[in-house]
Motif scaffolding. Structure first.
Motif, mmCIF file in Angstrom:
data_model
loop_
_atom_site.group_PDB
_atom_site.id
_atom_site.type_symbol
_atom_site.label_atom_id
_atom_site.label_comp_id
_atom_site.label_asym_id
_atom_site.label_seq_id
_atom_site.Cartn_x
_atom_site.Cartn_y
_atom_site.Cartn_z
ATOM 1 N N ASN A 59 -2.687 5.185 -1.924
ATOM 2 C CA ASN A 59 -2.266 6.300 -0.779
ATOM 3 C C ASN A 59 -2.590 5.860 0.651
ATOM 4 O O ASN A 59 -1.909 5.741 1.762
ATOM 5 C CB ASN A 59 -2.208 8.056 -1.439
ATOM 6 N N LEU A 60 -3.741 5.760 0.439
ATOM 7 C CA LEU A 60 -4.525 5.302 1.785
ATOM 8 C C LEU A 60 -3.743 3.925 2.461
ATOM 9 O O LEU A 60 -3.143 4.037 3.265
ATOM 10 C CB LEU A 60 -5.498 5.332 1.605
ATOM 11 N N VAL A 61 -3.866 2.986 1.473
ATOM 12 C CA VAL A 61 -3.184 1.615 2.383
ATOM 13 C C VAL A 61 -2.319 1.622 2.532
ATOM 14 O O VAL A 61 -2.281 1.392 3.903
ATOM 15 C CB VAL A 61 -3.278 0.063 0.932
ATOM 16 N N ILE A 62 -1.489 1.683 1.324
ATOM 17 C CA ILE A 62 0.614 1.961 1.779
ATOM 18 C C ILE A 62 0.365 2.966 3.227
ATOM 19 O O ILE A 62 1.927 2.672 3.754
ATOM 20 C CB ILE A 62 1.070 2.136 0.825
ATOM 21 N N SER A 63 0.318 3.864 3.124
ATOM 22 C CA SER A 63 0.500 4.873 4.443
ATOM 23 C C SER A 63 0.047 4.033 5.278
ATOM 24 O O SER A 63 0.821 4.402 6.692
ATOM 25 C CB SER A 63 -0.465 5.868 4.133
ATOM 26 N N LEU A 64 -1.488 3.345 5.345
ATOM 27 C CA LEU A 64 -1.475 2.506 6.684
ATOM 28 C C LEU A 64 -0.994 1.206 6.767
ATOM 29 O O LEU A 64 -0.412 1.209 7.970
ATOM 30 C CB LEU A 64 -2.754 1.731 6.583
ATOM 31 N N LYS A 65 -0.798 1.129 5.850
ATOM 32 C CA LYS A 65 0.526 -0.285 5.547
ATOM 33 C C LYS A 65 1.817 0.346 6.420
ATOM 34 O O LYS A 65 2.583 -0.837 7.596
ATOM 35 C CB LYS A 65 0.499 -0.875 4.576
ATOM 36 N N LEU A 66 2.377 0.875 6.226
ATOM 37 C CA LEU A 66 3.828 2.017 6.335
ATOM 38 C C LEU A 66 3.967 2.268 8.342
ATOM 39 O O LEU A 66 4.349 1.663 8.894
ATOM 40 C CB LEU A 66 4.446 2.571 5.926
ATOM 41 N N SER A 67 2.419 2.832 8.860
ATOM 42 C CA SER A 67 2.518 2.820 10.135
ATOM 43 C C SER A 67 2.381 1.377 10.694
ATOM 44 O O SER A 67 2.452 1.803 13.015
ATOM 45 C CB SER A 67 1.490 3.674 10.316
ATOM 46 N N ARG A 68 2.231 0.385 10.218
ATOM 47 C CA ARG A 68 1.830 -0.715 11.222
ATOM 48 C C ARG A 68 3.853 -1.322 11.000
ATOM 49 O O ARG A 68 3.483 -2.712 11.583
ATOM 50 C CB ARG A 68 1.074 -1.740 10.301
ATOM 51 N N VAL A 69 4.361 -0.864 10.511
ATOM 52 C CA VAL A 69 5.835 -1.645 10.219
ATOM 53 C C VAL A 69 6.411 -1.364 11.357
ATOM 54 O O VAL A 69 6.913 -0.338 12.112
ATOM 55 C CB VAL A 69 5.962 -0.964 9.194
ATOM 56 N N LYS A 92 3.196 8.056 -2.419
ATOM 57 C CA LYS A 92 2.705 8.720 -1.992
ATOM 58 C C LYS A 92 1.653 8.753 -0.438
ATOM 59 O O LYS A 92 1.570 8.009 -0.281
ATOM 60 C CB LYS A 92 1.364 9.595 -2.467
ATOM 61 N N LEU A 93 2.409 9.566 0.442
ATOM 62 C CA LEU A 93 1.992 9.384 2.250
ATOM 63 C C LEU A 93 0.661 10.108 2.027
ATOM 64 O O LEU A 93 1.698 11.212 2.902
ATOM 65 C CB LEU A 93 3.391 8.914 3.116
ATOM 66 N N MET A 94 -0.258 10.254 2.331
ATOM 67 C CA MET A 94 -1.485 10.869 2.905
ATOM 68 C C MET A 94 -0.786 11.908 2.231
ATOM 69 O O MET A 94 -1.298 12.434 0.440
ATOM 70 C CB MET A 94 -0.926 11.637 3.820
ATOM 71 N N LEU A 95 -0.473 13.411 2.439
ATOM 72 C CA LEU A 95 -0.484 14.621 1.133
ATOM 73 C C LEU A 95 1.371 14.601 1.166
ATOM 74 O O LEU A 95 1.207 15.857 0.022
ATOM 75 C CB LEU A 95 -0.540 15.437 2.177
ATOM 76 N N ASN A 233 8.346 6.374 15.679
ATOM 77 C CA ASN A 233 6.692 6.316 15.282
ATOM 78 C C ASN A 233 5.894 6.773 14.508
ATOM 79 O O ASN A 233 5.388 6.397 14.114
ATOM 80 C CB ASN A 233 6.749 5.149 16.703
ATOM 81 N N ARG A 234 6.831 8.359 15.138
ATOM 82 C CA ARG A 234 5.524 9.610 14.637
ATOM 83 C C ARG A 234 5.672 9.167 13.346
ATOM 84 O O ARG A 234 4.558 9.957 12.722
ATOM 85 C CB ARG A 234 5.894 10.951 15.488
ATOM 86 N N ILE A 235 7.003 9.374 13.196
ATOM 87 C CA ILE A 235 6.960 9.786 11.474
ATOM 88 C C ILE A 235 6.439 9.218 10.754
ATOM 89 O O ILE A 235 6.612 8.844 9.468
ATOM 90 C CB ILE A 235 8.987 10.348 10.680
ATOM 91 N N ILE A 236 6.373 7.541 10.927
ATOM 92 C CA ILE A 236 5.766 6.750 9.711
ATOM 93 C C ILE A 236 3.911 6.395 10.179
ATOM 94 O O ILE A 236 3.585 5.994 9.260
ATOM 95 C CB ILE A 236 6.731 5.221 10.267
ATOM 96 N N THR A 237 4.417 6.736 11.300
ATOM 97 C CA THR A 237 2.214 7.090 11.834
ATOM 98 C C THR A 237 1.470 8.795 11.043
ATOM 99 O O THR A 237 1.666 9.414 12.041
ATOM 100 C CB THR A 237 2.427 7.012 12.979
ATOM 101 N N PHE A 238 0.763 8.739 10.070
ATOM 102 C CA PHE A 238 0.033 9.450 9.690
ATOM 103 C C PHE A 238 -0.345 10.757 10.720
ATOM 104 O O PHE A 238 -0.523 11.788 10.730
ATOM 105 C CB PHE A 238 0.033 9.480 8.104
#
Length: 525
Positions: A59-69, A92-95, A233-238
């Protein structure tokens, strides 16, 4: 990925405030511990779904990965998810639990059901701008607004808009003619089209002539682009989901600065229309007035005048903000892409011009509603354009009730996401999906095609309320251009670089060579 790598990933983001982010991560850890004790049933439900986030670490890894796309790589990111996991995948993206789908049957089950009309939480990030207008609202408010505003797109109202469509389309041709003098190339045809679309929406739906094509609305157009870019940018950056962190960030400050420009523009449009209505004489009797179908902004102002508690000034602004944005920005990207492909495919251009010659002959008269309805080939070109380049590349719904998707039951609280852009490139539905081919939309080619395999205007109860208006607008603009100009696109489809923002954007497009077919100053006088 190690903890140190995650730490470096966070620090590398220049827009990140380190300590608030670390606090969010600590809170996330506490949440995970709590979830272990209280979410057994939910974990069982998730275990039945194809998922890429099987653990909290995933969850944490893919949330961070998506924030960098990067926005231009967003479609590829989700396309790869489908390639590796099939047409339904849990992430799952964070919560938040998302289920991403790419099957027409799944999409139909979601969109056709009136129980599932609540937009995903991403749309709440638009509320500082659009508040709870038709795009973002749900429940009773959405139902009543939808019913109210549907009448403003009645065909009788749309027919009254045709003169304005013609007027601003001709103004666009004049501007393109001037910009292409001395064989100058048009390096960004989209900028010209956008101003024309804004003029059209303001004069028709809003009843105000803002003269964008005369250079009087550039601040509004630029602010739209800024706000759209910040919001995706806000939508993908948790960590920017948090209001406090977003508001103190560089993005947050730039967002509210541009937002003031947008709201000031909208309020000026409303104020000018109120003044115009006061000075206009009503030629109809009270009896006939009761049968009158009101245009969009006139209806809102009229209700506000008669019942201020039912339609406040904020209510008017939220709907005007929504329709100004959606009414001009979505159609302008479609028209831009259509013009580029028409310029790339001379056979298609000849076919359109042949159709226009059958309709207009040697006449330089304006297009009528009957003329627009007769433009069947141009209609297919526009449909193919919106297949390849749907203005809204991604949509979502938040479930309030369980959703049955074939063998899967998606529980309440989950967010269902889907992408028309990816769906429209499904090779099993559209062979050679990257090829621009208007004949895909011949009547005989559409027989047997799934009704939810083509959704540029969404579908179901929350489909686009203004899709007929958009088609008339696009047909008028493009037919007017092709009646008076020859288009040559100096590049190929590969030179078009798109970006996923609130709507599709073109990060890069090829230049165009435009050659007048006649003396446009005389033909367009």
């Amino acid at each position: 990925m190690t903890v140190l790598a995650v730490f470096k990933h966070i620090v590398a983001d220049s827009n990140t405030f380190l300590w608030p982010t670390l606090i969010l991560l600590i809170l996330f850890i506490f949440y995970c511990l709590k979830e272990e004790a209280h979410a057994t049933e939910r974990r069982i439900q998730i275990s039945k779904l194809p998922t890429v986030t099987k653990t909290h670490w995933d969850n944490l890894v893919i949330s961070l990965k998506l924030s960098r796309v990067h926005p231009r790589d967003m479609v590829d990111f989700f396309s790869d998810l489908f390639k590796n996991n099939g047409p339904l995948v849990h992430i799952k993206l964070m919560l938040r639990d998302y289920v991403i789908i790419n099957d027409p049957d799944y999409i139909m089950a979601l969109l056709s059901n009136p129980k599932h009309i609540t937009k995903g939480p991403d749309y709440r990030m638009l509320e500082p701008w659009l508040n709870k207008g038709l795009l973002t609202s749900t429940g009773e408010k959405w139902h009543s607004r939808r019913k109210l505003l549907t009448n403003t797109f009645h065909f009788k109202i749309l027919e009254t808009y045709i003169p304005a469509l013609n007027k601003h389309s001709r103004a666009l041709v004049k501007n393109l003619t001037k910009a292409s003098e001395n064989d100058e190339l048009i390096r960004d045809v989209g900028s010209h089209v956008t101003l024309c679309a804004l003029d059209i929406v303001c004069e028709t739906i809003m009843g105000v002539n803002i003269k964008s094509q005369e250079g009087k609305s550039s601040d509004y157009v630029n602010a739209i682009k800024t706000v759209s870019n910040i919001l995706i940018n806000r939508i993908i950056t948790f960590w920017l989901w948090n209001e406090t962190i977003f508001n103190i960030s560089i993005n947050g400050r730039a967002f509210y600065k541009s937002l003031k420009i947008l709201h000031d523009f909208t309020e000026n449009v409303i104020r000018e229309r109120r003044q115009n209505l006061k000075s206009e004489k009503n030629p109809t009797s009270e009896k006939n007035d009761r049968k009158r179908i009101y245009s969009f902004l006139d209806l809102l102002i009229g209700i506000s005048k008669e019942n201020p508690s039912m339609m406040t000034d904020l209510d008017i602004r939220e709907e005007v903000d929504t329709f100004l944005f959606e009414g001009h920005d979505t159609s302008s990207i479609a028209m831009t892409m259509a013009l580029l492909h028409i310029g790339m495919n001379q056979n298609i251009q000849h076919n359109i011009r042949d159709e226009l010659n059958e309709i207009f002959g040697d006449s330089d008269r304006d297009a009528t509603l009957d003329d627009l309805n007769a433009m069947s080939y141009l209609g297919r070109v526009l449909k193919e354009t919106m297949r390849l380049y749907p203005s809204v590349t991604g949509m979502s719904r938040e479930l309030n009730q369980p959703l049955q998707l074939k063998n899967y039951i998606i529980p309440p609280g989950f967010i269902i996401g889907f992408s028309p852009h990816i769906l429209h490139r499904n090779e099993s539905i559209y062979p050679d999906p990257e090829v621009f081919n208007p004949d895909r939309f011949l009547p005989e080619q559409c027989i047997g095609r799934h009704p939810y395999s083509y959704i540029p205007f969404s579908a179901g109860p929350r489909n686009c309320i203004g899709q007929k208006f958009a088609m008339y607008q696009m047909k008028t603009v493009i037919s007017t251009i092709l009646r008076y100009m020859k288009l040559e696109t100096l590049g190929t489809q590969k030179d078009i670089v798109i970006s996923t923002q609130l709507i599709m954007r073109a990060d890069s497009i090829p230049s165009m060579k435009i050659t007048p077919l006649y003396n446009n100053n005389n033909c367009l006088a």
